[in-house]
Design a protein around this motif. Structure first.
Motif, PDB file in Angstrom:
ATOM      1  N   GLN A   1      38.410 -17.729   4.390  1.00 26.90           N
ATOM      2  CA  GLN A   1      38.439 -19.095   4.469  1.00 26.90           C
ATOM      3  C   GLN A   1      38.965 -19.883   3.447  1.00 26.90           C
ATOM      4  O   GLN A   1      39.055 -19.761   2.275  1.00 26.90           O
ATOM      5  N   ARG A   2      39.944 -21.015   3.579  1.00 30.16           N
ATOM      6  CA  ARG A   2      40.673 -21.955   2.824  1.00 30.16           C
ATOM      7  C   ARG A   2      39.675 -22.940   2.561  1.00 30.16           C
ATOM      8  O   ARG A   2      38.567 -23.452   3.119  1.00 30.16           O
ATOM      9  N   GLN A   3      39.818 -23.379   1.078  1.00 29.06           N
ATOM     10  CA  GLN A   3      38.990 -24.343   0.509  1.00 29.06           C
ATOM     11  C   GLN A   3      39.157 -25.748   1.257  1.00 29.06           C
ATOM     12  O   GLN A   3      40.059 -26.224   1.347  1.00 29.06           O
ATOM     13  N   THR A   4      37.886 -26.458   1.668  1.00 34.57           N
ATOM     14  CA  THR A   4      37.834 -27.632   2.178  1.00 34.57           C
ATOM     15  C   THR A   4      37.094 -28.469   1.287  1.00 34.57           C
ATOM     16  O   THR A   4      36.491 -27.961   0.316  1.00 34.57           O
TER      17      THR A   4
ATOM     18  N   GLN B   1      33.527 -26.854   2.086  1.00 30.49           N
ATOM     19  CA  GLN B   1      33.344 -25.748   2.024  1.00 30.49           C
ATOM     20  C   GLN B   1      34.074 -24.884   1.119  1.00 30.49           C
ATOM     21  O   GLN B   1      35.425 -25.489   0.864  1.00 30.49           O
ATOM     22  N   GLU B   2      33.612 -23.733   0.387  1.00 25.66           N
ATOM     23  CA  GLU B   2      34.378 -23.261  -0.840  1.00 25.66           C
ATOM     24  C   GLU B   2      35.324 -21.941  -0.024  1.00 25.66           C
ATOM     25  O   GLU B   2      35.067 -21.789   0.939  1.00 25.66           O
ATOM     26  N   ALA B   3      36.208 -21.745  -0.898  1.00 28.42           N
ATOM     27  CA  ALA B   3      37.320 -20.614  -0.550  1.00 28.42           C
ATOM     28  C   ALA B   3      36.651 -19.264  -0.668  1.00 28.42           C
ATOM     29  O   ALA B   3      35.895 -19.106  -1.575  1.00 28.42           O
TER      30      ALA B   3
END
Length: 104
Positions: free
Chosen positions: A46-49, A52-54
Motif C-alpha cells: 500500500q502506497r502512503q496516502t 492511510q499509511e504505507a
C-alpha cells in the motif's frame, strides 16, 4: 435474478478457504466474481496516502461464484438457490435444501 447477492452468507466450496463461510461484500456479475469478508485474503503493498499509511496490508481478493454456495438459513450448510414466482408475479429466492425462503 441473481442467486448470490450482497449481504448473503455463503460457504466456500473450493480453494484454500474451502469449508469456511462469510458475508458477501460485493458482487461483480460481469466477471462472475464476489468479494467475501475474511475469505481469499491476499497481502498487498500500500502506497502512503493522506488517510492511510504505507505498508503491507491484507485484503480480500475476488473469488469465482462457482466456488461459492449459499448457506442454508436453517443449518448453515451449502445449498442451491431456486426461484419461486408468487401469484402477484414477484420473484422470491428459495433454498433448495430446506425449502426456506431467502429474504431480500
Amino acid at each position: 435474478m441473481q442467486k448470490i447477492r450482497k449481504g448473503d452468507t455463503v460457504v466456500v466450496l473450493a480453494g484454500k478457504d474451502k469449508g469456511r463461510s462469510g458475508e458477501v461484500i460485493q458482487v461483480m456479475p460481469k466477471e462472475n466474481r464476489a468479494l467475501v469478508r475474511g475469505i481469499n485474503m491476499v497481502k498487498r503493498h500500500q502506497r502512503q496516502t493522506a488517510s492511510q499509511e504505507a505498508g503491507i496490508i491484507a485484503k480480500e481478493a475476488p473469488i469465482h461464484l462457482s466456488n461459492l454456495a449459499y448457506a442454508d438459513p436453517k443449518d448453515g450448510k451449502p445449498t442451491r438457490v431456486g426461484i419461486k414466482i408468487l401469484e402477484d408475479g414477484t420473484k422470491l429466492r428459495v433454498a433448495k435444501r430446506s425449502g426456506e425462503e431467502i429474504n431480500g
